[in-house]
Design an enzyme around this catalytic site. Structure first.
Site, PDB file in Angstrom:
ATOM      1  N   LYS A  73      33.133  39.405  38.295  1.00  0.00           N
ATOM      2  CA  LYS A  73      33.717  39.654  37.193  1.00  0.00           C
ATOM      3  C   LYS A  73      32.724  39.746  35.916  1.00  0.00           C
ATOM      4  CE  LYS A  73      38.183  38.934  34.961  1.00  0.00           C
ATOM      5  NZ  LYS A  73      39.412  38.094  35.089  1.00  0.00           N
ATOM      6  N   SER A 148      43.713  40.821  34.936  1.00  0.00           N
ATOM      7  CA  SER A 148      42.413  41.140  34.073  1.00  0.00           C
ATOM      8  C   SER A 148      41.267  41.520  34.853  1.00  0.00           C
ATOM      9  CB  SER A 148      42.096  40.325  33.079  1.00  0.00           C
ATOM     10  OG  SER A 148      41.742  39.148  33.920  1.00  0.00           O
ATOM     11  N   SER A 172      45.643  37.098  36.992  1.00  0.00           N
ATOM     12  CA  SER A 172      44.553  37.931  36.942  1.00  0.00           C
ATOM     13  C   SER A 172      43.738  38.327  38.081  1.00  0.00           C
ATOM     14  CB  SER A 172      43.670  37.785  35.786  1.00  0.00           C
ATOM     15  OG  SER A 172      43.988  37.964  34.424  1.00  0.00           O
TER      16      SER A 172
END
Lengths: 473, 474, 92
Positions: A73, A148, A172
């Protein structure tokens, strides 16, 4: 080949059937062709790293991630590489140091070859707030991959990597995993180091794996876990071999179902799948135990007080002085602050900073922040008490299938995406989302299991069983 | 109208540690900018603070030296505000559960109550340059700092600028002796914020307090307080009202001006730092620190005056600087003549090390000084010669004994030889002798002694010589 | 009731600035969000919060470790001078 997961790719590399360079190159090609916008950047030295791993492997290296291409990420630092947390604020930020999680993966032989798109500073549930554009769901390009960690989950679901790393502050990892047909684990708070992970809400953030299989997930979590002298909140708790929990039955396992959660679920799209899961568990010898966790429905507002409060403080460092975006318009210090932050942050981030400062400010602190902390303590106590009568708790991960892009324009609607996931963050316990069914739109729906602190093994046991024995398998 | 003056102090001192408060960078000054910096103290994304045990120990030690209670659980909070010297845009500090609560400091005949000492991190340094920019150096950022807050709203409290300075001087001495801080004022290692309020004499109700921040140096503190007292007096005498505000003292101009009023006071939004754990402090750990506490000035003073029989004045001189009293203690350990040692140190040594702002290093080993004192007492070397030797070895590696020998200053002249010289001086000065016999003038005696000493090149003992002359001129 | 003045205050605390139009729009959204958060205010709780603690003994030892180089420290600075981060001169 692209469908392969972590375990299989490693085995094939070690068996000399493929090289790390080949599989990495194949993923890079696939990303270049992909329209998912799941990846912000393929690292320039990706193939060099893969070649280096091939050499090491030829020399006998057999690390747990030997040669395996993994996507991280965009909020995880690797020295010399950009990390922008999906924000214009850090568009040109090149990390001066390497995060503990990245180092552990590198030590295990991983090829960290790209960074995945994400909601700006992990604030969002649809990967729609990124400065680098929206990410799309691999099953339906009109839909969101969730967020997310939407870039990470979309990459896994879209076979752009062997596995990916996400972070989970309020859901997330689990929610996008559910939407993208992947396995997503939010470990116990304190299981994985946060050092070098761009903070959203420090007391809730955890790094975790998003993978194609439960087994891959167990392998990756074992690599990520363990104490860290650079993170006080990372606990000194022994890391087990999580694969030892796999391939077991669930006979006699007590699965708690929370009454208030079932009330929240009533009428939602995921309700029938949740009920199916209960049947499935029962049919396979598990015991369904009704339990109650008082105020569970308040976990969401508690979360939307504590997380913004910490975020407002954590994101204050992006001030245009040291490494973040500085407005070209600014001529004095105050303007550097206000213009850089106003131009550098997106809407949702600003909204949460404002909310965070509101609940911390004098006159509101006790009514909001302190009250939320008190409720958090109570939820934690009640959650722990609930585990006296069950081994794991079952909840849906999401309200249903992935939502249409643009559908959650109203902030509160977006916040409600986290209604079933924030409980684990607020109480610090581990939770996993495992793919269970295909919904009415033929999109994946995951189910969530929650265990007591540091009992990730239980989650792998039940999730592995679900994965291997669910309908259609 | 007559007023009671109420003064409160907030005193910051940089702790003596090897590393910073929340990272393993060196706690040292005077190096190139931004070279003692790491992800943590520059507030890089993803960096996390890790508390230094020594910083906690030092804070406890400071507290114990001032009679504080130690909280068994301490919590760190974030104090949020934007300024370029604050890398994270928050300072890690303590609000609700500081490490030390409730202590006191005896100043003169007042036992002044202190509210708290808490541990926090220092900010970086700003250099305002002439080319229109302000430069930021984070070397000092994250250095451990203790903040002490006096209890102004209780009796007794500080009532004058003189008392405030006495408090600061005494506090500085305690910190230095306890080994928690060096408190070098010029380096900004000790800094004070002051608040002042006035109330009608005898009134039980406290007045509105005005705060003055970041005053550099004790003299400036004194001036700022006097100025503020006078300013408030004027306003009150004119029937005015004191505004609650923060003022900035301009020492060059000798005035202060408004920095912030109550309306636009900062809202720091303190909350517990989620990156840090609370700290459990056990009785055992507190006892350990208590056991290893170096002797404090008040204890040493009692010992010097009681056990050693020194005057209060001498004790105070010795204790004014820790390096001096340390040296004194070490010398006494080797040569158990405290009064002699005190004499030598308060005269010869102090004269050499005293500077305008403090005391420099003592550049003679205790072995050398002890050798000189002993040999003067044993009449093996003349006092004046001993002082010359002291000068010669000061700041060098030389040994006093070798130096005295090289200069041929050791008193080794035997009685016969001395008699011979005395006789020679007497016979060479017949006129003077006659005059001395008649007048018994001590000046003449001194002249004669001087003559003998000259002949012996100072290697005789003046007292012995004088006795001999007296005897031979009876 | 949240007012424009409150929003202004929060902008200052947050070091953000909205245009008038943005601020107006933000206000209406923000009221909903605060109302959403306010659900908790009625819940019964004890006056305590969960906090994890470490024994003083287990804190970090006071031993220096290498710092970053000066170049690394200021490598991402938008403006740098003489080994320092630089901002327009601050008027004191």
């Amino acid at each position: 080949m692209l469908e392969l997961g972590i375990k299989e790719i490693r085995e094939q590399i070690l068996a000399k059937k493929i090289t790390s360079e080949q599989i990495t190159a194949a993923y890079i090609e696939e990303i270049k062709k992909s329209k998912l916008n799941a990846v912000i950047e393929i690292f320039a030295d990706a193939l060099d790293r893969a070649k280096e791993m091939d050499k090491k492997i030829a020399a006998g290296f057999t690390g747990k991630l030997a040669g395996v291409p993994i996507i991280i990420k965009d909020n995880i630092l690797v020295k010399g590489k950009k990390a922008s947390a999906g924000s214009k604020m850090l568009e040109n930020y090149v990390a001066e140091y390497t995060s503990t999680v990245a180092q552990k993966m590198l030590d295990a032989g991983a090829v960290l070859f790209a960074r995945a798109n994400m909601d700006e500073f992990a604030m969002g549930s649809g990967t729609e707030t990124s400065y680098y554009g929206k990410t799309f769901n691999p099953f339906d390009s009109t839909r969101s991959p969730g967020g997310s960690s939407g870039g990470s989950a979309s990459s896994v679901g879209g076979n752009l990597c062997a596995g990916a790393i996400g972070t989970d502050t309020g859901g997330s990892i689990r929610q996008p995993a559910s939407y993208c047909g992947a396995v997503g684990m939010k470990p116990t708070y304190g299981r994985v180091s946060r050092y070098g992970v761009i903070a959203f809400a420090s007391s809730l953030d955890q790094v975790g794996p998003i993978t194609k299989t439960v087994e891959d997930n167990a392998i990756l979590l074992e690599v990520l876990s363990g104490e860290d002298a650079n993170d006080e909140t990372c606990d000194k708790v022994l890391v087990p071999d999580y694969t030892e929990f796999l391939n077991k039955d669930i006979r006699g396992m007590k699965v708690g179902v929370v009454r208030s959660v079932e009330k929240m679920l009533s009428g939602l799209d995921s309700e029938p799948y949740y009920n199916q899961m209960k049947e499935f568990l029962k049919n396979n010898g598990a015991e369904i135990v009704p339990i109650e966790i008082e105020n569970m429905e308040l976990a969401l507002p508690v979360y939307y007080i504590i997380a913004p409060a910490e975020a407002a403080s954590n994101l204050a460092r992006y001030d245009g002085v040291k490494y973040s975006y500085r407005s070209k318009e600014a001529t004095n210090l105050e303007e550097i602050y206000k213009k850089s932050r106003s131009e550098g942050f997106g809407k949702e981030v600003k909204r949460r900073i404002m909310l965070g400062n509101y609940v911390l400010s004098s006159g509101y602190f006790d009514a909001y922040y302190n009250k939320a902390r008190a409720l958090q303590a109570k939820l934690r106590d009640d959650m722990l008490a609930a585990f006296n009568s069950c081994d794991v708790i079952l909840m849906p991960t999401t309200k249903g299938e992935a939502f249409k892009i643009g559908e959650k324009a109203n902030p509160i609607d977006a916040y409600k995406e986290d209604m079933f996931t924030v409980g684990a963050n607020i109480t610090g316990v581990p939770a996993i989302s495992v793919p269970f069914a295909m919904g009415k739109n033929n999109l994946p729906v995951g189910m969530q299991f929650i265990a007591p602190h540091y009992e990730e093994g239980r989650l792998y046991r039940v999730a592995d069983f679900v994965e291997k024995h669910k309908e259609g398998k | 109208m007559e007023y009671d003056v109420v003064i409160g102090l907030e005193v910051h001192a940089e702790l003596k540690t090897n590393t910073k408060c929340f990272c393993s960078c060196k706690n040292e000054s005077g190096v190139e900018p931004n070279t003692n910096c790491c992800p943590v103290c520059v507030g890089l994304p993803g960096a996390l603070p890790v508390l230094n045990k020594k910083a906690v120990e030092q804070t406890i030690r400071a507290g114990l030296a001032l009679g504080f209670d130690i909280n068994r659980m301490a919590v760190f909070e974030r104090k949020n505000y934007f300024y370029p010297d604050l890398a994270k845009a928050y300072q890690i500090s303590q609000l609700v559960k500081p490490i030390c609560v409730r202590g006191y400091l005896q100043v003169g005949n007042k036992k002044l109550p202190i509210n708290r000492i808490h541990l926090e991190e220092d900010a970086g340094k700003l250099v305002h340059s002439n080319d229109g920019s302000t430069l930021v150096d984070y070397n000092r950022g994250g250095v451990p700092l203790i903040e002490l807050v006096t209890e102004a709203l209780e009796e007794p409290h500080i009532e004058s600028a003189d008392e405030a300075i006495a408090f600061l001087e005494k506090l500085r001495q305690v910190y230095i002796y306890a080994g928690v801080a060096d408190c070098i004022i010029e380096k900004g290692q000790m800094r004070a914020d002051v608040n002042v309020s006035l109330k009608p004499k005898g009134s039980k109700t406290y007045g509105t307090k005005v705060e003055m921040k970041n005053i550099m140096g004790f003299k400036a503190v004194h001036r700022a307080i006097e100025y503020e007292i006078a300013r408030q007096k004027d306003i009150l005498d004119d029937g005015g009202v004191i505004e609650q505000e923060t003022r900035k003292w301009d020492d060059d101009k000798g005035i202060s001006f408004t920095l912030r009023t109550k309306e636009n006071s900062e809202d720091y939004r303190y909350f517990p730092d989620p990156d840090l754990l609370a700290v459990n402090i056990s009785d055992k750990e507190i006892d350990e620190i208590r056991k290893t506490m170096p002797p404090l000035p008040q204890e040493l003073k009692a010992k010097y005056m009681g056990e050693y029989g020194l005057s209060e004045y001498d004790a105070d001189v010795l204790l004014q600087f820790k390096n001096v009293s340390d040296y004194f203690n070490a010398c006494v350990e080797q040569y158990n003549q405290p009064k002699t040692v005190c004499n030598w140190i308060t005269t010869e040594i102090m004269a050499r090390i005293k500077t305008e702002t403090g005391a420099g290093p003592i550049l003679i080993s205790k072995e050398n000084l002890v050798w000189l004192m002993k040999n003067v007492d044993d009449k093996k070397i003349n006092r004046l010669n001993a002082k010359d030797v002291l000068s010669a070895v000061w700041g060098t590696e030389k040994s006093a004994e070798n130096e005295a020998k090289a200069r041929n200053l050791i008193i080794d002249i035997d009685t016969n030889a001395l008699d011979e010289i005395v006789n020679k001086v007497i016979s060479n000065n017949a006129g003077v002798i006659a005059q001395f016999k008649a007048e018994q003038d001590p000046k003449i005696l001194n002249f004669l002694v001087g003559q003998v000493m000259k002949e012996t090149r100072g290697k005789a003992n003046a007292g012995d010589v004088m006795a001999k002359i007296k005897e031979l001129t009876k | 009731m949240i007012t424009i003045k409150d929003i202004n205050h929060l902008e200052n605390l947050s070091k953000l600035e909205f245009s008038d139009e943005e601020r107006q729009k933000f206000l209406s959204e923000f009221e909903n969000i605060v109302a959403f958060a306010s659900q908790i205010t009625g819940a019964k709780t004890e006056d305590k919060s969960f906090i994890k603690a470490v024994d003083m003994n287990n804190l970090r030892a006071d031993e220096p470790k290498p710092s970053l180089s000066q170049d690394e420290v200021i490598s991402n600075a938008p403006v740098k001078k003489k080994g320092c981060f630089s901002v327009p001169r601050i008027m004191e």
